[in-house]
Design an enzyme around this catalytic site. Structure first.
Site, mmCIF file in Angstrom:
data_model
loop_
_atom_site.group_PDB
_atom_site.id
_atom_site.type_symbol
_atom_site.label_atom_id
_atom_site.label_comp_id
_atom_site.label_asym_id
_atom_site.label_seq_id
_atom_site.Cartn_x
_atom_site.Cartn_y
_atom_site.Cartn_z
ATOM 1 N N PRO A 1 0.776 -1.213 -0.038
ATOM 2 C CA PRO A 1 -0.014 -0.122 -0.067
ATOM 3 C C PRO A 1 0.743 1.368 -0.051
ATOM 4 O O PRO A 1 0.876 2.156 1.058
ATOM 5 C CB PRO A 1 -0.739 -0.238 1.183
ATOM 6 N N CYS A 2 1.222 1.515 -1.124
ATOM 7 C CA CYS A 2 2.387 2.812 -1.342
ATOM 8 C C CYS A 2 1.175 4.209 -1.057
ATOM 9 O O CYS A 2 1.965 5.043 -0.785
ATOM 10 C CB CYS A 2 2.877 3.006 -2.814
ATOM 11 N N HIS A 3 0.002 3.838 -1.051
ATOM 12 C CA HIS A 3 -0.991 5.250 -0.905
ATOM 13 C C HIS A 3 -0.933 5.641 0.260
ATOM 14 O O HIS A 3 -1.101 6.696 0.462
ATOM 15 C CB HIS A 3 -2.333 4.827 -1.549
#
Length: 114
Positions: free
Chosen positions: A80-82
């Site tokens: 989850p780079c967000h």
């Protein structure tokens, strides 16, 4: 495996589960892999700054390298780079667009997992 991924994505986008706990094989440099593992450790609906992420992997001065590794992530949502934001709390850099990053974080927060 496809059914498992489909079911996990359906739960995620329905807002019933903010986690995508799927087995993945991370392929990158040792540094990238460490960053991506740390991304997976950020709880759904929570955020960390690039500086916090760099400190968490033991490289507090490697903020730009952490940002580059974050940008090289090809498994968005599962890794989850967000969930990574600027030090000042602003939404920064997301290949899918900042509006999508904000929406993903809001969706996770709505799951009641935070």
């Amino acid at each position: 495996m496809t059914d498992r991924v489909e079911a996990a994505l359906a739960r995620f986008f329905a807002g019933s589960d903010g986690r995508l706990d799927l087995p993945v094989r991370l392929r990158g440099t040792p540094f990238q892999t460490r960053v991506w593992q740390e991304l997976q450790a950020i709880p759904a609906g929570r955020t960390r700054s690039y500086a916090q992420l760099a400190a968490a992997i033991g490289h507090p001065t490697a903020v730009r390298a952490v940002a580059a590794a974050n940008g090289a992530n090809r498994l968005a949502l599962v890794v989850p780079c967000h969930r990574v934001i600027g030090t000042d709390g602003t939404m920064t850099g997301y290949a899918g667009g900042l509006w999508r990053k904000e929406r993903l974080i809001a969706l996770e927060r709505g799951c009641g997992i935070t």
